[in-house]
Design an enzyme around this catalytic site. Structure first.
Site, short mmCIF file in Angstrom:
data_model
loop_
_atom_site.label_atom_id
_atom_site.label_comp_id
_atom_site.label_asym_id
_atom_site.label_seq_id
_atom_site.Cartn_x
_atom_site.Cartn_y
_atom_site.Cartn_z
N LEU A 74 0.86 -1.18 0.00
CA LEU A 74 0.00 0.00 0.00
C LEU A 74 0.90 1.23 0.00
O LEU A 74 1.99 1.21 0.58
CB LEU A 74 -0.91 0.02 1.24
CG LEU A 74 -1.91 -1.11 1.40
CD1 LEU A 74 -2.63 -1.00 2.75
CD2 LEU A 74 -2.93 -1.12 0.27
N ASP A 75 0.45 2.31 -0.63
CA ASP A 75 1.20 3.55 -0.59
C ASP A 75 1.44 3.97 0.86
O ASP A 75 0.66 3.63 1.76
CB ASP A 75 0.43 4.67 -1.29
CG ASP A 75 0.35 4.47 -2.80
OD1 ASP A 75 1.14 3.67 -3.33
OD2 ASP A 75 -0.52 5.11 -3.42
N LYS A 76 2.50 4.72 1.06
CA LYS A 76 2.84 5.20 2.40
C LYS A 76 1.63 5.80 3.10
O LYS A 76 1.36 5.50 4.27
CB LYS A 76 3.96 6.24 2.30
CG LYS A 76 4.28 6.94 3.62
CD LYS A 76 5.34 8.02 3.44
CE LYS A 76 5.60 8.76 4.74
NZ LYS A 76 6.63 9.82 4.58
N ARG A 110 -6.19 6.30 -7.18
CA ARG A 110 -5.98 7.74 -7.14
C ARG A 110 -6.02 8.35 -8.55
O ARG A 110 -6.66 9.39 -8.78
CB ARG A 110 -4.65 8.05 -6.45
CG ARG A 110 -4.60 7.57 -5.01
CD ARG A 110 -3.18 7.53 -4.47
NE ARG A 110 -2.59 8.86 -4.42
CZ ARG A 110 -1.32 9.09 -4.12
NH1 ARG A 110 -0.51 8.07 -3.86
NH2 ARG A 110 -0.86 10.32 -4.07
#
Length: 342
Positions: free
Chosen positions: A148-150, A263
């Site tokens: 997962l993205d930060k 996103r």
């Protein structure tokens, strides 16, 4: 002077000095390779003894080059720095001998990389698991099956051994087409999608020269990847007299798993994620006209409003279906509560 530098790590490159060659060895190599290796890196290679001039190793970067000199340079394979175990608290949802499931908080980087060599999920897992993590992911990614993205929160599964790693990796590669794998996210987006339910089928690739940012690509380029997101609007906020909503809570399910997929896809249809620093810059001014308490809640959000709330997998050992959900974190929950009063 020489052909373009296309050497792979570990291979030897041979350069021949022109008739007018002169000056320091490090500066000459940097010019000969058109700056494709930094001068500092070249100096390090010279000190390490992997640069030969006329068949003999040279250890001084200031060695003077002469016309006709034959220079051999070997760039060693890069060695991954081994992450160190760190006592970082984790929210465990499940653990057995094969896997760990956690609720990752926003702000936690999954694995070490440029600018984030410590304080990552991998560092925390090494502290918790010791040397039992799967080694398939490499030194920097032990046990990591997906990421997962930060600044995306939510459910993640980690493999504790190679058997589990292979099985889980196959599930993620299949994207649930033939098995029970499900991945679902909740996103707070600006406005309301024209359709309450739909599919975004738009290929993704790099956004120009930016190596981290992605964009919808229409051309057939080397880095373009097929990407499909299914979405459904769960809630609409601030909607009056059919004039459209200020924001919506949208559930997204991935048919593919590309970098920044949700996103970019939501931005592509005109409804970027609230708080997204890369893909919602055109909507920053909307925060200033939000009624209270929604305005304050959004301003206090320092990340994209995206939460991986659901992960369903097949257990690699016994085949049972495991389903995990992580509650919406406080920062997003505050915004939902504030929007609900509009």
């Amino acid at each position: 002077m020489t052909e373009p530098f296309t050497q792979a790590a570990g291979e030897k490159k041979v350069l021949t000095a022109d008739d007018d060659a002169s000056g320091r060895l490090d500066a000459w190599i940097a010019a000969a390779l058109s700056g494709q290796i930094s001068r500092n890196r070249i100096q390090s290679l010279i000190r390490d003894g992997v640069v030969n001039v006329n068949g003999s190793p040279v250890h001084e970067a200031k060695h003077k080059i002469a016309p006709g000199d034959r220079v051999e340079i070997t760039v060693p394979e890069a060695e991954e720095a081994e992450p160190q175990a760190e006592d970082i608290p984790l929210d465990f949802l499940f653990e057995d001998d094969d896997l760990i499931v956690i609720a990752k908080p926003a702000g936690l980087v999954v694995h070490p990389g440029a600018g984030n060599w410590s304080g990552t999920l991998v560092n925390a897992l090494l502290y918790h698991c010791g040397s039992t993590l799967s080694g398939i992911g490499g030194v920097k990614r032990p046990g990591i099956v997906h990421r997962l993205d930060k600044n995306t929160s939510g459910v993640m599964v980690v493999a504790k051994n190679d058997f589990a790693h292979r099985h889980l990796s196959d599930q993620f590669a299949d994207h649930g087409r033939t098995g029970p794998l499900q991945r679902a996210y909740l996103a707070l987006v600006w406005g309301r999608p024209a359709q309450l339910k739909g599919t975004i089928d738009a290929p993704l690739g790099r956004a120009g020269a930016d190596r981290t940012k992605r964009a919808v690509r229409t051309g057939d380029t080397a880095d373009t990847r097929h990407a499909v997101t299914h979405f459904q609007v769960r809630e609409r906020y601030g909607e009056t007299d059919g004039s459209g909503a200020l924001a919506s809570l949208v559930e997204c399910r991935l048919e593919t798993g590309r970098t920044h997929q949700i996103r970019v896809h939501m931005e592509h249809i005109g409804h970027p994620l609230i708080g997204d620093p890369e893909y919602s810059s055109a909507f920053k001014t909307k925060v200033n006209i939000l009624p209270e308490p929604a305005g304050t809640a959004v301003k206090q959000l320092h990340r994209q409003a995206l939460h991986a709330y659901l992960l369903q997998i097949e257990h690699p050992r016994d085949g049972r279906t495991l389903r995990f959900e992580a509650p919406i974190p406080e920062d997003m929950s505050k915004i939902i509560t504030a929007f609900s009063t509009l």
